[in-house]
Design an enzyme around this catalytic site. Sequence first.
Site, mmCIF file in Angstrom:
data_model
loop_
_atom_site.group_PDB
_atom_site.id
_atom_site.type_symbol
_atom_site.label_atom_id
_atom_site.label_comp_id
_atom_site.label_asym_id
_atom_site.label_seq_id
_atom_site.Cartn_x
_atom_site.Cartn_y
_atom_site.Cartn_z
ATOM 1 N N ASP B 145 0.573 -1.111 0.138
ATOM 2 C CA ASP B 145 0.049 0.046 -0.012
ATOM 3 C C ASP B 145 0.950 1.406 -0.056
ATOM 4 O O ASP B 145 1.904 1.268 0.700
ATOM 5 C CB ASP B 145 -0.932 0.078 1.207
ATOM 6 N N HIS B 152 -3.849 13.926 0.637
ATOM 7 C CA HIS B 152 -3.969 12.862 1.831
ATOM 8 C C HIS B 152 -2.963 13.043 2.935
ATOM 9 O O HIS B 152 -3.152 13.215 3.839
ATOM 10 C CB HIS B 152 -4.321 11.460 1.251
ATOM 11 N N ARG B 161 0.827 15.896 13.105
ATOM 12 C CA ARG B 161 2.108 16.362 13.532
ATOM 13 C C ARG B 161 1.991 17.817 13.192
ATOM 14 O O ARG B 161 2.567 18.620 12.444
ATOM 15 C CB ARG B 161 3.327 15.780 12.512
ATOM 16 N N GLU B 219 -10.454 3.857 3.325
ATOM 17 C CA GLU B 219 -9.641 4.504 2.317
ATOM 18 C C GLU B 219 -9.764 4.168 1.037
ATOM 19 O O GLU B 219 -9.777 2.946 0.566
ATOM 20 C CB GLU B 219 -8.089 4.237 2.845
ATOM 21 N N GLU B 221 -9.112 3.918 -2.682
ATOM 22 C CA GLU B 221 -7.962 3.774 -3.312
ATOM 23 C C GLU B 221 -8.207 3.047 -4.651
ATOM 24 O O GLU B 221 -9.273 2.738 -4.798
ATOM 25 C CB GLU B 221 -6.851 2.876 -2.609
ATOM 26 N N ASP B 253 -9.142 0.457 1.398
ATOM 27 C CA ASP B 253 -8.225 -0.271 2.583
ATOM 28 C C ASP B 253 -8.809 0.224 3.861
ATOM 29 O O ASP B 253 -8.347 1.093 4.554
ATOM 30 C CB ASP B 253 -6.799 0.475 2.529
ATOM 31 N N ARG B 257 -8.313 3.714 12.996
ATOM 32 C CA ARG B 257 -7.424 4.652 13.223
ATOM 33 C C ARG B 257 -6.676 4.720 14.376
ATOM 34 O O ARG B 257 -5.787 5.000 14.896
ATOM 35 C CB ARG B 257 -7.921 5.899 13.041
ATOM 36 N N GLN B 260 -4.286 1.926 14.977
ATOM 37 C CA GLN B 260 -3.015 2.528 14.098
ATOM 38 C C GLN B 260 -2.161 3.406 14.883
ATOM 39 O O GLN B 260 -0.905 3.275 14.840
ATOM 40 C CB GLN B 260 -3.573 2.866 12.743
ATOM 41 N N TYR B 264 1.873 2.390 15.639
ATOM 42 C CA TYR B 264 2.465 2.436 14.090
ATOM 43 C C TYR B 264 4.072 2.788 14.165
ATOM 44 O O TYR B 264 4.752 3.081 13.478
ATOM 45 C CB TYR B 264 1.912 3.192 13.203
ATOM 46 N N LYS B 273 -4.572 -2.283 9.991
ATOM 47 C CA LYS B 273 -4.757 -2.354 8.562
ATOM 48 C C LYS B 273 -5.184 -3.623 8.000
ATOM 49 O O LYS B 273 -6.013 -4.199 7.098
ATOM 50 C CB LYS B 273 -3.901 -1.861 7.796
ATOM 51 N N THR B 277 -9.087 -5.762 3.458
ATOM 52 C CA THR B 277 -8.748 -4.800 2.283
ATOM 53 C C THR B 277 -9.755 -5.243 1.169
ATOM 54 O O THR B 277 -9.700 -6.628 0.843
ATOM 55 C CB THR B 277 -7.382 -4.837 2.016
ATOM 56 N N THR B 388 -4.585 6.265 -0.296
ATOM 57 C CA THR B 388 -6.092 7.086 -0.276
ATOM 58 C C THR B 388 -5.813 8.231 -1.197
ATOM 59 O O THR B 388 -4.922 9.109 -1.264
ATOM 60 C CB THR B 388 -6.331 7.774 1.164
ATOM 61 N N GLU B 402 -10.226 12.294 7.515
ATOM 62 C CA GLU B 402 -10.132 13.622 6.650
ATOM 63 C C GLU B 402 -11.437 14.170 6.645
ATOM 64 O O GLU B 402 -11.589 15.694 6.665
ATOM 65 C CB GLU B 402 -9.490 13.496 5.152
#
Lengths: 455, 455
Positions: B145, B152, B161, B219, B221, B253, B257, B260, B264, B273, B277, B388, B402
């Site tokens: 992926d 995104h 961040r 997601e 994709e 996908d 959240r 994750q 992660y 994840k 899928t 995504t 988002e």
Amino acid sequence: MSEQNPLDLPEGDPFGPHNLPYGVFTPAGPGASDAPAQGSASSDGSATSDGSATSDGRRVGVRLGSYVLDAGAAAAALGSPYASLLAQPTLGPLLAAGRRTWSDVRRALTAWVTVPAHRDVVRPLLHPLSDVTLHLPFEVADYVDFYASEHHASNLGRMFRPDAPTPLTPNWKHLPIGYHGRSGTVVVSGTDVVRPTGQRKTPADTAPVFGPSIKLDIEAEVGFVVGAPSTLGTPVPLADFREHVFGLCLLNDWSARDLQAWEYVPLGPFLGKSFATSVSAWITPLEALDAARVTPPERTEPLLPYLDDTAATTASGSGSGASDSAGPAGSVVDEPGGYDLRITVALNGHVISEPPFSTVYWTAAQQLAHMTVNGASLRTGDLYGSGTVSGPSPDQFGSLIELTWNGRDPLELPDGKRTFLEDGDVVTMTAWAPGPDGTRVGLGEVTGRIAPATG
Amino acid sequence: MSEQNPLDLPEGDPFGPHNLPYGVFTPAGPGASDAPAQGSASSDGSATSDGSATSDGRRVGVRLGSYVLDAGAAAAALGSPYASLLAQPTLGPLLAAGRRTWSDVRRALTAWVTVPAHRDVVRPLLHPLSDVTLHLPFEVADYVDFYASEHHASNLGRMFRPDAPTPLTPNWKHLPIGYHGRSGTVVVSGTDVVRPTGQRKTPADTAPVFGPSIKLDIEAEVGFVVGAPSTLGTPVPLADFREHVFGLCLLNDWSARDLQAWEYVPLGPFLGKSFATSVSAWITPLEALDAARVTPPERTEPLLPYLDDTAATTASGSGSGASDSAGPAGSVVDEPGGYDLRITVALNGHVISEPPFSTVYWTAAQQLAHMTVNGASLRTGDLYGSGTVSGPSPDQFGSLIELTWNGRDPLELPDGKRTFLEDGDVVTMTAWAPGPDGTRVGLGEVTGRIAPATG
């Protein structure tokens, strides 16, 4: 070929009838393929691996001393009901058959190589290891790599996050950190590893630099092989570890530290790992390692119930034919647990490290429970690595980045200094575990030579 | 069943003879299996997927309007040399056959469904889509992926961040960031998705909390399907994209959240994840999308040569039978490039987003070149997702995190507010692309319903 009957093994042979690891081989001679097989470690070590079943003479073998028994032929010759399961070009059907069958087949094999009445039948079906080609023994479904050694993770934390309050990330003691790797580039021991090319960028570089990796490293690991699949949406509990995992092998998770450092934030390692992962040609069944079971390191943080191997648990699996998979309700179960595997890593024949697997914090059973707690299913042929095995002492570190402290302290070897791997270097990992009655159980070696970058 | 001849499609049907996507189906009736097949999206949507070939009546199908053509049967009836390639329970052999064969088979199929002389032969081999069971059309080898949409990645950077100097990580414009996912849990559209359970820990929690995910997301994709394999140790250049990639499909996908976020660092997404899928049952061949090819977004950082799609390149592949894979030496090559795919995401039937694939920064050709630049080999059945797809505008974001800005701004839907997915929610993605002569090429939908967590 030795004059001695291979069924009369030397005293203390680590590949005696107490071991009996499984592999896939092509015999020499008229029965073998002329062309080098895909997935084989040919004599020049340059083959690729896919583990797919082909009609090039591949067959299931069981190692005995320095010989390999043609298991399907033996089963047929002795009228065993397992002839069709073993007369295969891959371990896949045996892996899928489940724990009861694994036990039954192992019991049958033990009889074939130990009962005097079978000697004359079995003897001609033993091929000297030096005459056969060994293949990737199963098609790897998903490959997951963990990060389960506290000493390894702490060493890397000290190197790369020197300003962090602790060397371990906050999640480390709460879950076995892992990630998916590339199953298509898992290769059998003996396959050359081409030095990977890619991007790197150090803080001193103004832009990424492209070229062959200059920090090519090893990771000494133990790989666990899933046999029996599980159902999507249904977690596999800790106590069902041995219902699903067939056996283990040595694994070298080759790593390009410079590629990895530039790429891995925020989604983890990718090209720094995906070029090759080497596994031994021999899968040691867990049943051969019962005497090597040990209590894992003390858990220094409370664990959520699905990972808690200090609490009483009982196996929920219904397919078990063995009685050792669960203790009485309310008692502490000694399975799942750790394994006392003594690994030796040699670079060009010189021992550079002796990582002790018993020091790894997270067990393979915890890793399996974690990997499936979200409902992810297991497939036959799933492979998961322990993560680099590093003990507390510097001569027990399982990677060059630790052994040389990221290149600061080169290793002094008879053939020169080493920080990371040079072209032509050969890395070989071997291991043994305590067996029954004071014996040793040998694990199949995993070896690979670094070939120069292409292009 | 309609009275109309299915070969007489309504004007403008997006699944006309200019499209012809491939899938695998089981027809209704006596030829079909009684038992629900592994890997199928059965009527209750609860099946698991493994894509393995079975003898349960699976066969290759080609979609035409709201019908599916039994491709192997048609080939046999018309005496085609491709009968054995198409009379298969999986797309695997066709995928492995390579670009020249893909073109030849497509040309043959086009004739079968358009040439009047074939009508009477072909008509009985068309099954209404409503009567068949669709399966995962190929066994997924490795699943990767990517994270290729600048909008995104910027959105997530701003959310997670906020103190970083820029929303994108320093490597983002230099390489297509990607990671390996779990190929064993890729399921066909229509399969229920069981809400995953696992660990989460917010800064407010003193210890990790265990339970069903409370931030289950989508997601949107596009997935690319590798047909022709490559050799270990040999990178695949940018210009060889179409020698290896057979086609594409929509991909969801699913992402937890909360799981994750806690797991992660430092090795990337894992359980957040790996539970599921979803992919469309229909793989659209790249040849059907020639009219949809567009120039990707302007590259705002210089690219290393292996990723530079603004420079002159020529295809090095020798297997190409088409002349459109490379421009004249010295000119700018329009292939590899972007694709103009207009995606629509609906939640319980209400459109919540329309992500434009043409805005994705990194192309599938760049992703393939990057994925193999370290020598990693490709296998038939490798699948890689674009990451995504999010456009610049808030009604073009491809994930709920988002669209709701991590739950701060709930979506107002006719059936209530939504931040993340609730049990019973159904997410459906559809898409179309410009086809030849003003037509539209429809992509097969990908849909899934959220089932409650188990246990």
